[in-house]
Design a protein around this motif. Structure first.
Motif, PDB file in Angstrom:
ATOM      1  N   UNK A 187      74.936  46.039  30.222  1.00 52.15           N
ATOM      2  CA  UNK A 187      74.991  46.826  31.456  1.00 52.15           C
ATOM      3  C   UNK A 187      76.371  47.407  31.688  1.00 52.15           C
ATOM      4  N   UNK A 188      77.170  47.480  30.629  1.00 52.43           N
ATOM      5  CA  UNK A 188      78.529  48.002  30.718  1.00 52.43           C
ATOM      6  C   UNK A 188      78.706  49.136  29.717  1.00 52.43           C
ATOM      7  N   UNK A 189      79.841  49.802  29.814  1.00 51.36           N
ATOM      8  CA  UNK A 189      80.154  50.877  28.881  1.00 51.36           C
ATOM      9  C   UNK A 189      81.634  50.808  28.521  1.00 51.36           C
ATOM     10  N   UNK A 190      82.010  51.564  27.518  1.00 52.14           N
ATOM     11  CA  UNK A 190      83.412  51.640  27.121  1.00 52.14           C
ATOM     12  C   UNK A 190      83.739  53.045  26.666  1.00 52.14           C
ATOM     13  N   UNK A 191      84.974  53.261  26.294  1.00 50.19           N
ATOM     14  CA  UNK A 191      85.399  54.566  25.825  1.00 50.19           C
ATOM     15  C   UNK A 191      86.600  54.403  24.907  1.00 50.19           C
ATOM     16  N   UNK A 192      86.899  55.430  24.167  1.00 46.35           N
ATOM     17  CA  UNK A 192      88.064  55.442  23.297  1.00 46.35           C
ATOM     18  C   UNK A 192      89.339  55.429  24.132  1.00 46.35           C
ATOM     19  N   UNK A 197      79.422  67.535  25.492  1.00 46.53           N
ATOM     20  CA  UNK A 197      78.974  66.170  25.215  1.00 46.53           C
ATOM     21  C   UNK A 197      79.346  65.221  26.353  1.00 46.53           C
ATOM     22  N   UNK A 198      80.394  65.563  27.089  1.00 42.17           N
ATOM     23  CA  UNK A 198      80.809  64.715  28.213  1.00 42.17           C
ATOM     24  C   UNK A 198      79.709  64.546  29.255  1.00 42.17           C
ATOM     25  N   UNK A 199      78.773  65.484  29.281  1.00 40.30           N
ATOM     26  CA  UNK A 199      77.666  65.393  30.237  1.00 40.30           C
ATOM     27  C   UNK A 199      76.724  64.241  29.909  1.00 40.30           C
ATOM     28  N   UNK A 200      76.831  63.717  28.684  1.00 41.70           N
ATOM     29  CA  UNK A 200      75.954  62.634  28.247  1.00 41.70           C
ATOM     30  C   UNK A 200      76.608  61.265  28.386  1.00 41.70           C
ATOM     31  N   UNK A 201      77.741  61.200  29.079  1.00 42.96           N
ATOM     32  CA  UNK A 201      78.451  59.928  29.229  1.00 42.96           C
ATOM     33  C   UNK A 201      77.555  58.866  29.866  1.00 42.96           C
ATOM     34  N   UNK A 202      77.749  57.620  29.447  1.00 46.36           N
ATOM     35  CA  UNK A 202      76.938  56.509  29.952  1.00 46.36           C
ATOM     36  C   UNK A 202      77.043  56.377  31.465  1.00 46.36           C
ATOM     37  N   UNK A 203      75.943  56.009  32.088  1.00 47.84           N
ATOM     38  CA  UNK A 203      75.919  55.805  33.542  1.00 47.84           C
ATOM     39  C   UNK A 203      76.380  54.408  33.934  1.00 47.84           C
ATOM     40  N   UNK A 204      76.602  53.531  32.955  1.00 50.73           N
ATOM     41  CA  UNK A 204      77.005  52.159  33.267  1.00 50.73           C
ATOM     42  C   UNK A 204      78.494  52.089  33.586  1.00 50.73           C
ATOM     43  N   UNK A 205      78.915  51.109  34.397  1.00 50.37           N
ATOM     44  CA  UNK A 205      80.341  50.946  34.697  1.00 50.37           C
ATOM     45  C   UNK A 205      81.113  50.555  33.438  1.00 50.37           C
ATOM     46  N   UNK A 206      82.382  50.960  33.379  1.00 52.96           N
ATOM     47  CA  UNK A 206      83.180  50.602  32.212  1.00 52.96           C
ATOM     48  C   UNK A 206      83.551  49.122  32.251  1.00 52.96           C
ATOM     49  N   UNK A 207      84.232  48.657  31.190  1.00 55.07           N
ATOM     50  CA  UNK A 207      84.504  47.237  31.065  1.00 55.07           C
ATOM     51  C   UNK A 207      85.276  46.651  32.228  1.00 55.07           C
ATOM     52  N   UNK A 208      86.234  47.401  32.756  1.00 57.48           N
ATOM     53  CA  UNK A 208      87.037  46.911  33.875  1.00 57.48           C
ATOM     54  C   UNK A 208      86.199  46.816  35.145  1.00 57.48           C
ATOM     55  N   UNK A 209      85.486  47.894  35.468  1.00 53.41           N
ATOM     56  CA  UNK A 209      84.625  47.885  36.656  1.00 53.41           C
ATOM     57  C   UNK A 209      83.555  46.802  36.554  1.00 53.41           C
TER      58      UNK A 209
END
Length: 355
Positions: A81-86, A262-274
């Motif tokens: 239920x989380x997401x991350x990014x570069x 492609x940024x429009x397809x970013x995950x809807x889940x909160x990132x690791x910190x949130x």
């Protein structure tokens, strides 16, 4: 990114990056981390001047824009239920070297903070340290340079990318917990916060490592001499498939497509910190208080042309695309202008005048 006020639309199309918000730190901790980051930036400026490689200027702009665009893509971590990014520190170091890479990351983080209110202004020193310092210097020197000093290969690129990203994400995540501990954020007990932050950022680091490796393998095939090895000269190396100019154009085009589409397809889940904060407190928001926090918020409100990567008072997808393209262009502009403002290649100019 965590803010006192967060638009509900960000949970349906999230362009949100793991940057600390001002609410997580006190002015004393903020000032300390600003000083640490400024010291690292000052040392990097001296090193880049000594290297005297004006050919890095376009690469700094293009790679800065590429990292900015890549950071807009939150990828889902399955089953969490989380997401991350570069983060990008390792990627920049592998092409620009640690010193130019660190300065380029500062440009990226500065644009995100001021133009998009992504990450607190008070917390900017923390974000530079957590996201840029570890990737460029720890990952760059301890892993990347050691792996590449006896020659570059595809296997080394893949292993070094993953190992360096995992290590630097772990260090960055742990720094966040230390900074909140030093700030006395009682809502986030140190042990519990660290226990949430470290595992999720291990998963994020593995994915970032794979993405970093893929980009660097392209660069290695296209223009092998662009891979930084820590050696004074490039040494004998095979011929690449593309010219330097074409390689930069491909990366610039990839940045534009990523940021604008492609940024429009970013995950809807909160990132690791949130995600970690929400697991502990039940909310992704922690309230900030104090004159310094209020002042920082006012400054960001004035400078943020596209807050949260959208048009003001609009949830249109076009706002995200415009924000991505405009942000990438702004990063290129900041990087290139900074190179001239700080005269990174002044030694060469002096030699030419002496002749």
């Amino acid at each position: 990114m965590i803010k006192e006020i967060q638009k509900e639309s960000l949970f349906t199309r999230r362009i949100c990056i793991m940057h600390m918000a001002d609410a997580l730190i006190t002015p004393a901790v903020a000032g300390t981390m600003y000083a640490c980051s400024a010291a690292a930036a000052g040392g990097s400026l001296k090193k880049v001047r000594m290297e005297d490689e004006p050919g890095k200027i376009p690469a700094m702009g293009v790679m800065g824009a590429f990292v900015f665009a890549a950071q807009m893509i939150n990828f889902t971590i399955p089953g969490t239920g989380s997401s991350g990014h570069l983060c990008g520190g390792v990627l920049l170091t592998a092409i620009l070297g640690p010193y130019a890479g660190f300065l380029t990351m500062i440009g990226v983080l500065l644009i995100q903070c001021l133009m998009f209110a992504d990450g607190g202004l008070l917390a900017l020193g923390c974000n530079i340290w957590n996201m840029a310092f570890y990737g460029c210097f720890i990952g760059g020197f301890l892993i990347w340079k050691q792996m590449m000093k006896r020659g570059v290969s595809r296997g080394k690129i893949m292993f070094a990318s993953i190992a360096a990203c995992v290590l630097t994400l772990q260090l960055g995540a742990f720094s966040v917990t230390l900074e909140t501990l030093a700030s006395g954020v009682t809502e986030l007990p140190f042990g519990v916060f660290a226990a949430a932050m470290q595992p999720i950022h291990l998963a994020i680091g593995l994915v970032e490592g794979a993405i970093t490796a893929a980009v660097l393998l392209f660069v290695y095939e296209a223009r092998p001499e662009l891979i930084w090895t820590g050696e004074a000269g490039p040494g004998p190396i095979r011929e690449g498939k593309l010219s330097y100019k074409k390689t930069m154009l491909v990366l610039a085009a990839a940045a534009a497509v990523t940021a604008g589409g492609i940024s429009l397809l970013a995950s809807a889940y909160p990132d690791g910190l949130e995600w970690s904060i929400e697991r502990i407190t039940g909310s992704a928001e922690i309230a900030a208080s104090g004159q310094a926090h209020v002042l920082a918020e006012r400054i960001q409100s004035a400078t943020a042309l596209l807050p949260d990567y959208m048009f003001r008072h609009s949830e249109s997808a076009a706002g995200t695309s415009v924000a991505g393209i405009a942000g990438g262009a702004a990063v290129i502009l900041v990087c290139v202008l900074s190179c001239y403002a700080f005269r990174f290649f002044r030694k060469k100019e002096k030699h030419e005048q002496d002749r």
